[in-house]
Structures are given as C-alpha cells and as structure tokens.
Design a protein around this motif. Structure first.
Motif, PDB file in Angstrom:
ATOM      1  N   MET A  18     -14.750 -44.240 -65.757  1.00  0.00           N
ATOM      2  CA  MET A  18     -13.812 -44.549 -64.675  1.00  0.00           C
ATOM      3  C   MET A  18     -14.120 -43.705 -63.446  1.00  0.00           C
ATOM      4  O   MET A  18     -14.178 -44.220 -62.322  1.00  0.00           O
ATOM      5  N   ASP A  19     -14.300 -42.405 -63.653  1.00  0.00           N
ATOM      6  CA  ASP A  19     -14.588 -41.507 -62.534  1.00  0.00           C
ATOM      7  C   ASP A  19     -15.900 -41.868 -61.852  1.00  0.00           C
ATOM      8  O   ASP A  19     -16.001 -41.838 -60.619  1.00  0.00           O
ATOM      9  N   ALA A  20     -16.910 -42.222 -62.645  1.00  0.00           N
ATOM     10  CA  ALA A  20     -18.214 -42.582 -62.077  1.00  0.00           C
ATOM     11  C   ALA A  20     -18.129 -43.888 -61.289  1.00  0.00           C
ATOM     12  O   ALA A  20     -18.764 -44.021 -60.232  1.00  0.00           O
ATOM     13  N   GLU A  21     -17.355 -44.825 -61.774  1.00  0.00           N
ATOM     14  CA  GLU A  21     -17.277 -46.139 -61.118  1.00  0.00           C
ATOM     15  C   GLU A  21     -16.341 -46.140 -59.920  1.00  0.00           C
ATOM     16  O   GLU A  21     -16.627 -46.751 -58.891  1.00  0.00           O
ATOM     17  N   PHE A  22     -15.204 -45.458 -60.025  1.00  0.00           N
ATOM     18  CA  PHE A  22     -14.169 -45.576 -58.999  1.00  0.00           C
ATOM     19  C   PHE A  22     -13.851 -44.279 -58.264  1.00  0.00           C
ATOM     20  O   PHE A  22     -13.069 -44.294 -57.322  1.00  0.00           O
ATOM     21  N   LYS A  53      -8.453 -50.274 -77.662  1.00  0.00           N
ATOM     22  CA  LYS A  53      -9.736 -49.584 -77.640  1.00  0.00           C
ATOM     23  C   LYS A  53     -10.171 -49.300 -76.206  1.00  0.00           C
ATOM     24  O   LYS A  53     -10.107 -50.189 -75.344  1.00  0.00           O
ATOM     25  N   PRO A  54     -10.621 -48.069 -75.929  1.00  0.00           N
ATOM     26  CA  PRO A  54     -11.044 -47.704 -74.576  1.00  0.00           C
ATOM     27  C   PRO A  54     -12.098 -48.651 -73.998  1.00  0.00           C
ATOM     28  O   PRO A  54     -12.061 -48.960 -72.803  1.00  0.00           O
ATOM     29  N   LYS A  55     -13.003 -49.146 -74.836  1.00  0.00           N
ATOM     30  CA  LYS A  55     -14.030 -50.066 -74.344  1.00  0.00           C
ATOM     31  C   LYS A  55     -13.391 -51.350 -73.822  1.00  0.00           C
ATOM     32  O   LYS A  55     -13.802 -51.877 -72.788  1.00  0.00           O
ATOM     33  N   GLU A  56     -12.382 -51.860 -74.523  1.00  0.00           N
ATOM     34  CA  GLU A  56     -11.684 -53.074 -74.088  1.00  0.00           C
ATOM     35  C   GLU A  56     -10.948 -52.836 -72.772  1.00  0.00           C
ATOM     36  O   GLU A  56     -10.925 -53.710 -71.898  1.00  0.00           O
ATOM     37  N   VAL A  57     -10.343 -51.667 -72.651  1.00  0.00           N
ATOM     38  CA  VAL A  57      -9.596 -51.337 -71.435  1.00  0.00           C
ATOM     39  C   VAL A  57     -10.555 -51.215 -70.256  1.00  0.00           C
ATOM     40  O   VAL A  57     -10.311 -51.772 -69.181  1.00  0.00           O
ATOM     41  N   CYS A  62     -12.944 -53.468 -65.303  1.00  0.00           N
ATOM     42  CA  CYS A  62     -14.159 -53.922 -64.613  1.00  0.00           C
ATOM     43  C   CYS A  62     -14.037 -55.385 -64.192  1.00  0.00           C
ATOM     44  O   CYS A  62     -14.396 -55.744 -63.062  1.00  0.00           O
ATOM     45  N   ARG A  63     -13.535 -56.226 -65.080  1.00  0.00           N
ATOM     46  CA  ARG A  63     -13.357 -57.635 -64.729  1.00  0.00           C
ATOM     47  C   ARG A  63     -12.339 -57.790 -63.594  1.00  0.00           C
ATOM     48  O   ARG A  63     -12.553 -58.544 -62.647  1.00  0.00           O
ATOM     49  N   ALA A  64     -11.235 -57.070 -63.683  1.00  0.00           N
ATOM     50  CA  ALA A  64     -10.183 -57.175 -62.672  1.00  0.00           C
ATOM     51  C   ALA A  64     -10.656 -56.677 -61.304  1.00  0.00           C
ATOM     52  O   ALA A  64     -10.193 -57.176 -60.273  1.00  0.00           O
ATOM     53  N   GLN A  65     -11.571 -55.740 -61.309  1.00  0.00           N
ATOM     54  CA  GLN A  65     -12.058 -55.153 -60.059  1.00  0.00           C
ATOM     55  C   GLN A  65     -13.409 -55.730 -59.615  1.00  0.00           C
ATOM     56  O   GLN A  65     -14.027 -55.209 -58.694  1.00  0.00           O
ATOM     57  N   ASP A  66     -13.859 -56.778 -60.292  1.00  0.00           N
ATOM     58  CA  ASP A  66     -15.133 -57.430 -59.959  1.00  0.00           C
ATOM     59  C   ASP A  66     -16.329 -56.485 -59.998  1.00  0.00           C
ATOM     60  O   ASP A  66     -17.242 -56.571 -59.177  1.00  0.00           O
ATOM     61  N   PRO A  68     -19.799 -55.454 -61.332  1.00  0.00           N
ATOM     62  CA  PRO A  68     -20.883 -56.220 -61.952  1.00  0.00           C
ATOM     63  C   PRO A  68     -21.036 -55.879 -63.436  1.00  0.00           C
ATOM     64  O   PRO A  68     -20.909 -54.717 -63.830  1.00  0.00           O
ATOM     65  N   GLU A  69     -21.288 -56.904 -64.235  1.00  0.00           N
ATOM     66  CA  GLU A  69     -21.344 -56.733 -65.687  1.00  0.00           C
ATOM     67  C   GLU A  69     -22.379 -55.700 -66.129  1.00  0.00           C
ATOM     68  O   GLU A  69     -22.195 -55.031 -67.139  1.00  0.00           O
ATOM     69  N   ASN A  70     -23.449 -55.523 -65.372  1.00  0.00           N
ATOM     70  CA  ASN A  70     -24.465 -54.549 -65.764  1.00  0.00           C
ATOM     71  C   ASN A  70     -23.963 -53.105 -65.677  1.00  0.00           C
ATOM     72  O   ASN A  70     -24.627 -52.190 -66.148  1.00  0.00           O
ATOM     73  N   ARG A  71     -22.766 -52.882 -65.124  1.00  0.00           N
ATOM     74  CA  ARG A  71     -22.201 -51.525 -65.062  1.00  0.00           C
ATOM     75  C   ARG A  71     -21.059 -51.324 -66.051  1.00  0.00           C
ATOM     76  O   ARG A  71     -20.445 -50.257 -66.091  1.00  0.00           O
ATOM     77  N   TRP A  72     -20.770 -52.328 -66.887  1.00  0.00           N
ATOM     78  CA  TRP A  72     -19.653 -52.219 -67.829  1.00  0.00           C
ATOM     79  C   TRP A  72     -19.902 -51.218 -68.947  1.00  0.00           C
ATOM     80  O   TRP A  72     -18.957 -50.797 -69.609  1.00  0.00           O
ATOM     81  N   LEU A  73     -21.125 -50.844 -69.204  1.00  0.00           N
ATOM     82  CA  LEU A  73     -21.410 -49.852 -70.244  1.00  0.00           C
ATOM     83  C   LEU A  73     -21.198 -48.435 -69.742  1.00  0.00           C
ATOM     84  O   LEU A  73     -21.237 -47.492 -70.508  1.00  0.00           O
ATOM     85  N   GLY A  74     -21.002 -48.271 -68.467  1.00  0.00           N
ATOM     86  CA  GLY A  74     -20.766 -46.954 -67.909  1.00  0.00           C
ATOM     87  C   GLY A  74     -22.058 -46.265 -67.514  1.00  0.00           C
ATOM     88  O   GLY A  74     -23.124 -46.856 -67.477  1.00  0.00           O
ATOM     89  N   VAL A  75     -21.913 -44.985 -67.204  1.00  0.00           N
ATOM     90  CA  VAL A  75     -23.038 -44.196 -66.714  1.00  0.00           C
ATOM     91  C   VAL A  75     -23.902 -43.710 -67.874  1.00  0.00           C
ATOM     92  O   VAL A  75     -23.421 -43.514 -68.988  1.00  0.00           O
TER      93      VAL A  75
END
Length: 81
Positions: A18-22, A53-57, A62-66, A68-75
C-alpha cells in the motif's frame, strides 16, 4: 515482497505494498475511507479486521483505484542473505 505464486500475503506485506503504491500517508487514508464494493462496501481496514485475506483486500483496492494488474503483486524486496 518477492514476486511469487504463493497466494499468501501478510498484513505487513499488505501495508508495504500500500505504501509503495499510494504513499505512506494516502495509503492509510485510503484504507480507512474507501468503501470496496466487491467486499460488501467494507473499507480495507474493516475487511482486514474481519479476517479477509490481505491479498484479496489489496487486489480489491487496486481494481477500485485502476492500478495496472502488473502491479497487483506489490513491490519486489531483495531477499535477506
């Protein structure tokens, strides 16, 4: 967090992602205020507290904030020697 096929994501990894993305400040505000439709309109904080599960959250955010799917795994984090 290393890219992996493992479906587990710990709360600490969730917050790191979350911190890395937002950004550190916005990620907390987002987690506390964004109602996630696909999680029964719970916020991320509420969902985590209810055992979702944190992964689901993270994926729901990520989906709600658009994000990109390639960043859903995190840093990617370098493994410790």
């Amino acid at each position: 967090m290393p890219c992996r096929e493992d479906s587990r994501l710990k709360n600490s990894d969730f917050w790191r992602n979350m911190d890395a993305e937002f950004g550190a400040n916005y990620s907390r505000m987002l987690a506390d205020t964004l109602a996630l439709t696909e999680l029964e309109s719970m916020t991320a904080t509420e969902a985590l507290n209810k055992g979702v599960k944190p992964k689901e959250v993270f994926a729901a955010i990520c989906r709600a904030q658009d994000v990109p799917e390639n960043r859903w795994l995190g840093v990617d984090i370098e493994p410790k020697p």
